[in-house]
Scaffold this active site. Structure first.
Site, PDB file in Angstrom:
ATOM      1  CG  ASN A  99      -3.489   0.838  11.674  1.00 47.76           C
ATOM      2  OD1 ASN A  99      -2.974   0.441  10.625  1.00 47.76           O
ATOM      3  ND2 ASN A  99      -4.227   0.069  12.435  1.00 47.76           N
ATOM      4  CE1 TYR A 133      -7.804  -6.534  -0.293  1.00 52.27           C
ATOM      5  CE2 TYR A 133      -6.283  -7.174   1.447  1.00 52.27           C
ATOM      6  CZ  TYR A 133      -6.673  -6.296   0.455  1.00 52.27           C
ATOM      7  OH  TYR A 133      -5.924  -5.181   0.195  1.00 52.27           O
ATOM      8  CD  GLU A 134      -6.519  -7.667  -4.849  1.00 48.70           C
ATOM      9  OE1 GLU A 134      -6.749  -7.100  -5.914  1.00 48.70           O
ATOM     10  OE2 GLU A 134      -5.366  -7.958  -4.467  1.00 48.70           O
ATOM     11  CG  HIS A 184      -3.874  -7.725  -0.998  1.00 49.45           C
ATOM     12  ND1 HIS A 184      -3.753  -6.732  -1.926  1.00 49.45           N
ATOM     13  CD2 HIS A 184      -3.063  -7.399   0.032  1.00 49.45           C
ATOM     14  CE1 HIS A 184      -2.889  -5.833  -1.478  1.00 49.45           C
ATOM     15  NE2 HIS A 184      -2.455  -6.212  -0.301  1.00 49.45           N
ATOM     16  CG  MET A 209      -5.616  -7.625   5.924  1.00 49.77           C
ATOM     17  SD  MET A 209      -6.879  -6.548   5.232  1.00 49.77           S
ATOM     18  CE  MET A 209      -7.430  -5.694   6.712  1.00 49.77           C
ATOM     19  CB  SER A 210      -0.261  -8.816   2.192  1.00 47.31           C
ATOM     20  OG  SER A 210       0.588  -7.961   2.936  1.00 47.31           O
ATOM     21  CB  ALA A 244       0.210  -1.139   5.210  1.00 47.59           C
ATOM     22  CB  SER A 304      -0.900   0.044   1.245  1.00 45.25           C
ATOM     23  OG  SER A 304      -1.822  -0.994   1.199  1.00 45.25           O
ATOM     24  CG  HIS A 359      -2.006  -2.391  -3.945  1.00 47.69           C
ATOM     25  ND1 HIS A 359      -1.053  -3.291  -3.548  1.00 47.69           N
ATOM     26  CD2 HIS A 359      -2.582  -1.937  -2.835  1.00 47.69           C
ATOM     27  CE1 HIS A 359      -1.081  -3.381  -2.231  1.00 47.69           C
ATOM     28  NE2 HIS A 359      -2.003  -2.576  -1.775  1.00 47.69           N
ATOM     29  CG  HIS A 407      -7.245   1.562   1.992  1.00 42.28           C
ATOM     30  ND1 HIS A 407      -6.217   0.717   2.388  1.00 42.28           N
ATOM     31  CD2 HIS A 407      -7.034   1.792   0.670  1.00 42.28           C
ATOM     32  CE1 HIS A 407      -5.437   0.455   1.350  1.00 42.28           C
ATOM     33  NE2 HIS A 407      -5.903   1.089   0.301  1.00 42.28           N
TER      34      HIS A 407
HETATM   35  N1  HPA Z   1      -5.144  -4.632  10.359  1.00 44.94           N
HETATM   36  C1  HPA Z   1      -4.862  -5.421   9.317  1.00 44.94           C
HETATM   37  N2  HPA Z   1      -4.111  -5.043   8.296  1.00 44.94           N
HETATM   38  C2  HPA Z   1      -3.609  -3.804   8.323  1.00 44.94           C
HETATM   39  C3  HPA Z   1      -3.859  -2.914   9.375  1.00 44.94           C
HETATM   40  C4  HPA Z   1      -4.684  -3.359  10.466  1.00 44.94           C
HETATM   41  O1  HPA Z   1      -4.949  -2.640  11.427  1.00 44.94           O
HETATM   42  N3  HPA Z   1      -3.204  -1.759   9.099  1.00 44.94           N
HETATM   43  C5  HPA Z   1      -2.571  -1.941   7.913  1.00 44.94           C
HETATM   44  N4  HPA Z   1      -2.817  -3.183   7.444  1.00 44.94           N
END
Ligand code: HPA
Length: 270
Positions: free
Chosen positions: A235, A87-88, A85, A211-212, A115, A32, A63, A245
């Site tokens: 975060n 999740y896609e 990903h 998530m990756s 990220a 990201s 992306h 996002h």
């Molecule tokens: N959770 C999952 N994936 C992430 C997060 C999160 O808080 N921040 C960036 N990718």
């Protein structure tokens, strides 16, 4: 969902080989907000994913969606501008298809950057962490199904292939960035974690969540590639009530200069 076979991977690698005239030393996967890193690659050839036979196409905002192949700090690199990903909606095998293609092109090393949310309360937005272990919170694996013996063994060890981590730690130190080593928890997403899930991840010993990355690490290690994965803390998950996002993209934008310098130094060193 496409069935991934060795022949398909070979076909894709052959197509890319016909477009390039170098053997990549390392493959880079940038998550990201970090896609513009590929602007640093010189003598480059860019191939949009949709032109590549059998290649999955990234659908996420932030992306890109092309391979960038060329020179970076004296090394030959192949970079994914835009990650795929799970999740896609792709299968784990499709998500990790590019890694196997890179291996067939000759890349023996992989660097990923993604990220991450911080589970560990000592971490702050903008921190960069070195992922030294993972917890995969799904029974799915990119290695499910018939083993592709051409890449690796049926029951691969996931604790090896870590020779790049001490090199990365040195680079952090040389840049006056504290090398924080972190355990990454893989959540399939795309929804962010609930408070109860964050508590669970903390109890399990995770430092960051994302998530990756984990499917890619698994496939690379199966193929005996040396792997180093960085996480850019965007975060704290405990502040996740208002997480968006956009916030994740903004935080990775802030860390970009530091990350760029670290990656460039690392590429020179390997
Ligand atoms: N959770 C999952 N994936 C992430 C997060 C999160 O808080 N921040 C960036 N990718």
């Amino acid at each position: 969902m496409k069935v991934i076979t060795y022949e398909k991977i070979l076909e894709t690698a052959d197509y890319i080989k016909s477009k390039i005239n170098l053997k990549p030393d390392i493959a880079l996967i940038l998550g990201s907000g970090l896609g513009s890193f590929t602007d640093n690659i010189t003598d480059r050839i860019e191939i949009p994913y949709e032109e590549i036979p059998n290649f999955p196409i990234s659908t996420v905002k932030g992306h890109g969606g092309k391979l960038v192949i060329g020179k970076l700090n004296g090394k030959n690199v192949i970079a994914m501008k835009g990650r795929i990903h799970f999740y896609e909606g792709y299968s784990m095998q499709e998500t990790t298809f590019p890694i196997r293609v890179f291996k067939l092109l000759g890349a023996e090393k992989l660097l990923t950057v993604s990220a991450v949310g911080a589970i560990n309360t000592n971490y702050h937005s903008g921190d960069i962490v070195i992922i030294n272990d993972y917890i995969k919170l799904t029974s799915l694996s990119p290695l499910l199904g018939t083993n592709m013996e051409e890449f690796g063994e049926r029951f691969p060890n996931m604790n090896g292939n870590t020779s790049l981590i001490p090199i990365m730690k040195n680079i952090f130190n040389n840049n006056f960035v504290k090398p924080i080593e972190a355990v990454y928890a893989f959540m399939a997403g795309p929804q962010y974690e609930t408070k109860a899930e964050v508590n669970m991840l903390r109890m399990l010993g995770a430092d960051v969540v994302g998530m990756s990355t984990v499917p890619e690490i698994i496939v690379a290690k199966h193929a005996n590639m040396e792997v180093c994965s960085l996480g850019c803390v965007t975060n704290a998950v405990s502040d996740a009530d208002n997480l968006s996002h956009e916030e994740v993209l903004q935080a990775s934008e802030k860390a970009k200069d530091k990350l760029t310098k670290i990656i460039l130094d690392f590429i020179k060193e390997i």
